[in-house]
Design an enzyme around this catalytic site. Structure first.
Site, PDB file in Angstrom:
ATOM      1  N   ALA A  12       0.760  -1.211  -0.064  1.00 27.35           N
ATOM      2  CA  ALA A  12      -0.082   0.104  -0.071  1.00 27.35           C
ATOM      3  C   ALA A  12       0.771   1.121  -0.006  1.00 27.35           C
ATOM      4  O   ALA A  12       0.645   2.170  -0.911  1.00 27.35           O
ATOM      5  CB  ALA A  12      -0.963  -0.031   1.294  1.00 27.35           C
ATOM      6  N   ALA A  13       1.851   1.415   0.963  1.00 29.13           N
ATOM      7  CA  ALA A  13       2.287   2.533   1.110  1.00 29.13           C
ATOM      8  C   ALA A  13       3.577   2.946  -0.125  1.00 29.13           C
ATOM      9  O   ALA A  13       3.528   3.900  -0.570  1.00 29.13           O
ATOM     10  CB  ALA A  13       3.277   2.777   2.455  1.00 29.13           C
ATOM     11  N   ARG A  23       3.471  10.957 -11.392  1.00 27.48           N
ATOM     12  CA  ARG A  23       2.475  12.064 -11.695  1.00 27.48           C
ATOM     13  C   ARG A  23       3.547  13.352 -11.889  1.00 27.48           C
ATOM     14  O   ARG A  23       3.195  14.082 -12.346  1.00 27.48           O
ATOM     15  CB  ARG A  23       1.207  12.073 -10.738  1.00 27.48           C
ATOM     16  CG  ARG A  23       0.441  10.841 -10.976  1.00 27.48           C
ATOM     17  CD  ARG A  23      -0.943  11.032 -10.084  1.00 27.48           C
ATOM     18  NE  ARG A  23      -1.790   9.704 -10.192  1.00 27.48           N
ATOM     19  CZ  ARG A  23      -1.815   8.926  -9.368  1.00 27.48           C
ATOM     20  NH1 ARG A  23      -1.217   9.021  -8.156  1.00 27.48           N
ATOM     21  NH2 ARG A  23      -2.620   7.927  -9.343  1.00 27.48           N
ATOM     22  N   GLU A  34      10.308  -5.707  -3.986  1.00 28.65           N
ATOM     23  CA  GLU A  34       9.198  -6.366  -2.972  1.00 28.65           C
ATOM     24  C   GLU A  34       9.790  -7.736  -2.871  1.00 28.65           C
ATOM     25  O   GLU A  34       9.978  -8.425  -3.933  1.00 28.65           O
ATOM     26  CB  GLU A  34       8.078  -6.492  -3.764  1.00 28.65           C
ATOM     27  CG  GLU A  34       6.814  -7.221  -2.998  1.00 28.65           C
ATOM     28  CD  GLU A  34       6.880  -6.964  -1.541  1.00 28.65           C
ATOM     29  OE1 GLU A  34       6.725  -7.983  -0.944  1.00 28.65           O
ATOM     30  OE2 GLU A  34       6.513  -5.734  -1.155  1.00 28.65           O
ATOM     31  N   CYS A  44      -6.230  -6.691   4.051  1.00 29.45           N
ATOM     32  CA  CYS A  44      -7.357  -6.512   5.189  1.00 29.45           C
ATOM     33  C   CYS A  44      -8.544  -7.548   4.534  1.00 29.45           C
ATOM     34  O   CYS A  44      -9.412  -7.842   5.274  1.00 29.45           O
ATOM     35  CB  CYS A  44      -8.057  -5.168   5.184  1.00 29.45           C
ATOM     36  SG  CYS A  44      -6.843  -3.996   6.142  1.00 29.45           S
ATOM     37  N   VAL A  82      15.750  -6.036  -0.219  1.00 33.24           N
ATOM     38  CA  VAL A  82      16.761  -4.995   0.233  1.00 33.24           C
ATOM     39  C   VAL A  82      17.221  -5.499   1.602  1.00 33.24           C
ATOM     40  O   VAL A  82      16.695  -5.510   2.317  1.00 33.24           O
ATOM     41  CB  VAL A  82      16.429  -3.918   0.126  1.00 33.24           C
ATOM     42  CG1 VAL A  82      17.330  -2.775   0.602  1.00 33.24           C
ATOM     43  CG2 VAL A  82      15.828  -3.293  -1.411  1.00 33.24           C
ATOM     44  N   ASP A 285       3.325   0.543   7.677  1.00 30.41           N
ATOM     45  CA  ASP A 285       3.399  -0.148   8.922  1.00 30.41           C
ATOM     46  C   ASP A 285       4.796  -0.227   9.493  1.00 30.41           C
ATOM     47  O   ASP A 285       4.810  -0.725  10.736  1.00 30.41           O
ATOM     48  CB  ASP A 285       2.783  -1.646   8.685  1.00 30.41           C
ATOM     49  CG  ASP A 285       1.090  -1.752   8.519  1.00 30.41           C
ATOM     50  OD1 ASP A 285       0.748  -0.614   8.273  1.00 30.41           O
ATOM     51  OD2 ASP A 285       0.829  -2.875   8.125  1.00 30.41           O
ATOM     52  N   TYR A 428     -31.873  12.284   7.772  1.00 27.16           N
ATOM     53  CA  TYR A 428     -32.925  11.653   8.407  1.00 27.16           C
ATOM     54  C   TYR A 428     -33.985  11.013   7.487  1.00 27.16           C
ATOM     55  O   TYR A 428     -34.293  11.744   6.715  1.00 27.16           O
ATOM     56  CB  TYR A 428     -33.582  12.357   9.417  1.00 27.16           C
ATOM     57  CG  TYR A 428     -35.093  11.847  10.075  1.00 27.16           C
ATOM     58  CD1 TYR A 428     -35.168  10.580  10.672  1.00 27.16           C
ATOM     59  CD2 TYR A 428     -36.061  12.488   9.618  1.00 27.16           C
ATOM     60  CE1 TYR A 428     -36.512  10.075  10.978  1.00 27.16           C
ATOM     61  CE2 TYR A 428     -37.258  12.073   9.981  1.00 27.16           C
ATOM     62  CZ  TYR A 428     -37.490  10.798  10.866  1.00 27.16           C
ATOM     63  OH  TYR A 428     -38.633  10.294  10.858  1.00 27.16           O
ATOM     64  N   TRP A 436     -33.537  12.341  15.949  1.00 29.29           N
ATOM     65  CA  TRP A 436     -32.209  12.669  16.683  1.00 29.29           C
ATOM     66  C   TRP A 436     -31.539  11.433  16.490  1.00 29.29           C
ATOM     67  O   TRP A 436     -31.808  10.378  16.945  1.00 29.29           O
ATOM     68  CB  TRP A 436     -32.486  13.048  18.070  1.00 29.29           C
ATOM     69  CG  TRP A 436     -33.150  14.208  18.389  1.00 29.29           C
ATOM     70  CD1 TRP A 436     -34.513  14.633  18.509  1.00 29.29           C
ATOM     71  CD2 TRP A 436     -32.349  15.630  18.220  1.00 29.29           C
ATOM     72  NE1 TRP A 436     -34.666  16.000  18.785  1.00 29.29           N
ATOM     73  CE2 TRP A 436     -33.574  16.465  18.620  1.00 29.29           C
ATOM     74  CE3 TRP A 436     -31.078  15.910  18.284  1.00 29.29           C
ATOM     75  CZ2 TRP A 436     -33.145  17.847  18.816  1.00 29.29           C
ATOM     76  CZ3 TRP A 436     -30.938  17.282  18.308  1.00 29.29           C
ATOM     77  CH2 TRP A 436     -31.747  18.323  18.588  1.00 29.29           C
TER      78      TRP A 436
END
Length: 449
Positions: A12-13, A23, A34, A44, A82, A285, A428, A436
């Site tokens: 992810a990161a 970009r 990796e 997840c 690495v 992480d 609502y 409420w």
């Protein structure tokens, strides 16, 4: 050719950062290493893949190495680890795991996105067949293979946190006899005890056994495969054991390079995701996060945070300007037919920080009581005794938990008081809410206090 950017870690990161750099820097050379065999997948979703709710592992993969290469021009190296960072020379040493060869690569800017690893204590018998952690997609393959190849009837899960409870549901759906063990006196340790009790009751209502304050000592095996879990108080038969007692950051590489570490050994970063070493960033992480309510660094490894930190790191690495705003500790999980959401501080955390607080707890309904199938909703709010600012919230119920916990997380982010919750203009209609909202009902009770 422009500058060379190296990314260590392809989930992810790491890949969020890589695409953001592309970009901003169309001419940059971007290399991503990796050590696993899969990039950019939804960790997840692993419990739901094991349960069969998600049919194929490929459904969890956001992009393949080929897509990163062809669409973004990112050079991706899977099964490449690495093993050393030389910060002075600005180069890394990479080992090709299949060939065993090593090669050095220079960089202008480096991102460490090495993630975390499952805590797996050195209990006797941990090497037995049938004993598994669950942190990455390879772990899920091994668990699925064991379930398919062996006669698995009894499953013991060690750990009653997010992964443990989600996997309890997964094995339950697979018609296994499930027992959850936890060293603590409650499940779901990030929740307060009375809210966590609702999770225990939900498991037991569905035939899942729960044993608390159980200290594991070893695994018992026969002919190389596990047959059960030994604790200080007893023995629990098992054909499969899942160890799910948390994760820790993969920060050894950074430590060896002389990079400063923070809480729980995570790589200390600032709001730009910069480490203590010039030209080196960290995200996900393996890195710390700033907690907006605690006003200090924390370690709450979640996929949402990893993606945000990766984007911030990539923006800054690419010459842009971005700041990571921090976390408020928001999380949600599904426990069979029930959802549990939390944000901000628990009572235990507030006490530990010495914050004077008050509590309001209510039981409400997820929508208008007269509309069919209204379900019970349990809410607990913490607020500051003196300035009445919201400090934390926990919501448990069958429906509408996500809606409320996200409203409360937003309120926390903006520093609202518990009284200001009444002023929110929330949607609502009888099938969705009461006139409420339960969040505002709790605010009304707090005013009376």
């Amino acid at each position: 050719m422009g500058k060379r950017f190296i990314i260590i870690g392809g989930d992810a990161a790491g890949m969020s950062a890589a695409t953001q750099i592309r970009r901003l820097k169309p001419d940059a050379e971007i290399l991503a290493f990796e050590k696993g065999s899969t990039l950019s997948y939804a960790q997840c979703g692993l419990p739901y893949y094991i349960a069969g709710v998600v049919p194929e592992a490929k459904d969890l993969v956001a992009r393949t190495p080929e897509q990163f290469r062809e669409k973004y021009g990112i050079q991706v190296f899977i099964r490449h680890e690495v093993i050393k960072i030389d910060a002075d020379e600005r180069r890394v040493t990479v080992r090709a795991l299949d060939e065993g060869s090593e090669e050095k690569f220079s960089y202008d800017t480096l991102l460490i996105a090495t993630g975390g690893h499952a805590i797996f204590p050195n209990w006797e018998g941990r090497e037995l067949n049938g004993v598994f952690p669950l942190k990455d997609i390879e772990d899920s393959y091994r668990i699925k293979k064991w379930l398919q190849a062996e006669m698995v009837e009894k499953v013991v899960i060690i750990g009653g946190g997010y992964i443990g409870l989600e996997m309890a549901e997964a094995f339950h759906l697979l018609k296994k006899e499930v027992t959850v063990l936890d060293l603590a006196p409650q499940l779901a340790g990030t929740f307060d005890p009375e809210m966590a009790l609702l999770a225990k009751e939900e498991l037991e209502r569905n035939g899942i056994k729960v044993a608390l304050e159980e200290e594991v000592t070893s695994f018992r095996g026969e002919r190389g495969r596990v047959i059960g879990v030994e604790t200080k108080r007893g023995f629990y038969p098992a054909d499969l054991v899942l160890v799910a007692i948390g994760i820790l950051p993969n920060s050894e590489l950074a430590k060896e390079a002389g990079i400063e570490l923070g809480i729980k050994g995570a790589i200390r970063v600032n709001e730009r995701m910069e480490t203590s070493m010039p030209g080196i960033y960290a995200a996900g992480d393996c890195a710390t996060q700033y907690h907006r309510i605690k006003e200090q660094e924390d370690y709450i490894p979640l996929g949402t945070t990893a993606n945000k930190q990766g984007r911030v790191a990539g923006t800054n690495m690419g010459g842009g300007e971005a700041r990571f705003a921090g976390v408020v500790g928001s999380a949600i999980m599904k426990v069979l037919d029930m959802a549990m959401g939390r944000t901000g501080l628990s009572e235990k955390e507030a006490k530990g920080l010495g914050i004077p607080y008050e509590i309001v707890s209510i039981r409400s309904r997820d929508h208008a009581h007269y509309y069919p199938h209204a379900e019970r909703l349990h809410l607990k709010l913490l607020y500051h005794r003196e300035n009445r600012k919201l400090l934390g919230a926990q919501v448990v119920g069958r429906h509408g938990v996500d809606k409320r916990i996200d409203v409360l997380a937003t309120a926390l982010y903006h520093g609202m008081t518990i009284d200001q919750l009444q002023e929110l203009d929330l949607s609502y209609a009888p099938p969705f809410n009461s006139v409420w909202d339960p969040v505002q009902q709790a605010s009304t009770v707090a005013r009376k206090i």
